[in-house]
Enzyme design. Structure first.
Site, mmCIF file in Angstrom:
data_model
loop_
_atom_site.group_PDB
_atom_site.id
_atom_site.type_symbol
_atom_site.label_atom_id
_atom_site.label_comp_id
_atom_site.label_asym_id
_atom_site.label_seq_id
_atom_site.Cartn_x
_atom_site.Cartn_y
_atom_site.Cartn_z
ATOM 1 C CG ASP A 18 -1.645 -1.295 1.429
ATOM 2 O OD1 ASP A 18 -2.649 -1.523 0.762
ATOM 3 O OD2 ASP A 18 -1.168 -2.108 2.243
ATOM 4 C CD GLU A 267 -1.755 -3.206 -6.838
ATOM 5 O OE1 GLU A 267 -2.661 -3.809 -6.231
ATOM 6 O OE2 GLU A 267 -1.911 -2.089 -7.357
#
Ligand code: TRH
Length: 371
Positions: A18, A267
């Site tokens: 994040d 990610e």
């Protein structure tokens, strides 16, 4: 009206991704689009691991033109910028939402979603969602792999920097205080979740024919490494394991460029491995009800489309084993046999992705269109 100021909010749910994505986006918006960016982050300590210039103890600081602020529960009265991005749907502070509703014009409000290769993403990208009470509309912005999505984060100078390191990686190896690996050695970087079957992987590699150097950045934080007993450099059979500290984001990028094969996860490292234009193995972030396996399959379907069947099968089978925590012993030989094909494919895939507009530019165009 022009887009000049932007607030980017990020809550660290788990791990590093994040903060890692938010930081890349913030820097790029400031650097390449000349925006005044405020990055509100609840866990500056997490970003501090990737960005050594950051002092997590300081509540407000400026790096690369980005103002980084600690997002505290008691949120101060703040005048919102022209645009507000919440990374990965993190709910905004009520006081800030009220200020957004009062501002004229109201800021363009974006929910930057997680990356997925699934086809439904194209249909949801850019959709509005009115606030139930306040005169505000939020827009879903989906990163993705096609022209009908928001694209992927890619800095303007990324290709040039990568090509320079790949042409001559010597200075990079020296910066890690490592001797340059032999030509015949397969150099692998390893970043994975704690449920990875590392010991089986290492046993398989140790018994193989080709020398392998495994570099393990940040392994000290990962229970998988501790379970496998990795602390110091060690050798067994054809395998040498070299632990590395958790690197800065920039050094980690270089590591991906310099290696022949990258094991990545989540990610951000997954995207960066694709920009490295080298073969990679993706350990996907686990979700309830095995939803992550649908995402994995969607990506592999796209990624393997242009591959010869044998290479596609080898890659898919290895990913299935790695993501199911099964021993990779049975699937490694086929993957190893296809590495040359996969290397050419990774370069072609990177070129194809590069032909699409990057996420930061698309975001700026999208926001400007709504102002
Ligand atoms: O840390 P992650 O597992 O993050 C995950 C994912 O983002 C996932 O989608 C999300 O749901 C979850 O967090 C909450 O993996 P990821 O995304 O690859 O992020 C790792 C970051 O750490 C990335 O920015 C690269 C950086 N990194 C370094 O800077 N130095 C290093 O040595 C390593 C290994 C990583």
């Amino acid at each position: 009206m022009a887009l000049r100021t932007l607030d980017l909010f990020c809550r660290v749910v788990d791990n590093y991704g994040d903060a890692g994505v938010a930081w890349r986006l913030a820097r790029q918006l400031a650097d390449e689009h000349a925006l005044q960016v405020r990055l509100w982050l609840d866990r500056p300590d997490v970003l501090g691991k990737m960005e050594p210039r950051l002092n997590p103890a300081v509540p407000q600081q400026q790096i690369d033109g980005v103002e980084i602020l600690r997002w505290q529960e008691d949120f101060p009265e703040t005048e919102p910028g022209d645009a507000v991005i919440e990374a990965f749907g993190c709910p905004l502070p009520q006081r800030f939402l009220d200020a957004m509703a009062r501002r004229r014009p109201t800021p363009v409000w974006i929910n930057l979603e997680y990356l997925s290769a699934e086809t439904w993403v194209e249909g949801c990208h850019g959709l509005p969602s009115p606030h139930p009470r306040l005169p505000l509309t939020q827009y879903f912005f989906y990163p993705g792999f096609t022209a009908r999505t928001g694209g992927l984060l890619r800095e303007r100078d990324l290709t040039a920097k990568r090509e320079a390191v790949q042409r001559d990686p010597q200075a990079f190896w020296r910066s890690l205080k490592l001797a340059a690996p032999q030509e015949s050695t397969l150099v692998v970087s390893l970043f994975c979740y704690p449920d990875a079957t590392l010991l089986s992987l290492f046993e398989t590699w140790a018994q193989g024919e080709r020398p392998i150097l495994a570099l393990t950045p940040g392994g000290e934080n990962n229970p998988a490494w501790r379970n496998a007993g990795i602390r110091d450099p060690w050798r067994q059979g054809k395998l040498e394991v070299q632990p590395l500290p958790f690197l800065s984001q920039e050094q980690y990028d270089r590591l991906l460029w310099a290696c022949d094969l990258n094991f990545v996860r989540g990610e951000d490292s997954f995207v960066r491995a694709q920009w490295a234009a080298r073969p990679f193995v993706w350990h996907i972030y686990r979700q309830a009800d095995r939803a992550h396996l649908v995402k994995l399959e969607a990506f592999l379907r796209r990624y393997t489309q242009a591959l010869p069947p044998s290479a596609a099968l080898a890659l898919v089978r290895f990913h299935e084993a790695w993501n199911e925590s099964a021993s990779p012993a049975a699937t490694w030989p086929a993957l190893a046999g296809e590495l040359e094909v996969l290397r050419r494919h990774a370069a072609a895939w990177e070129r194809q992705l590069r032909s699409l507009a990057g996420l930061a530019s698309q975001l700026v165009i999208f926001i400007t269109g709504k102002i």
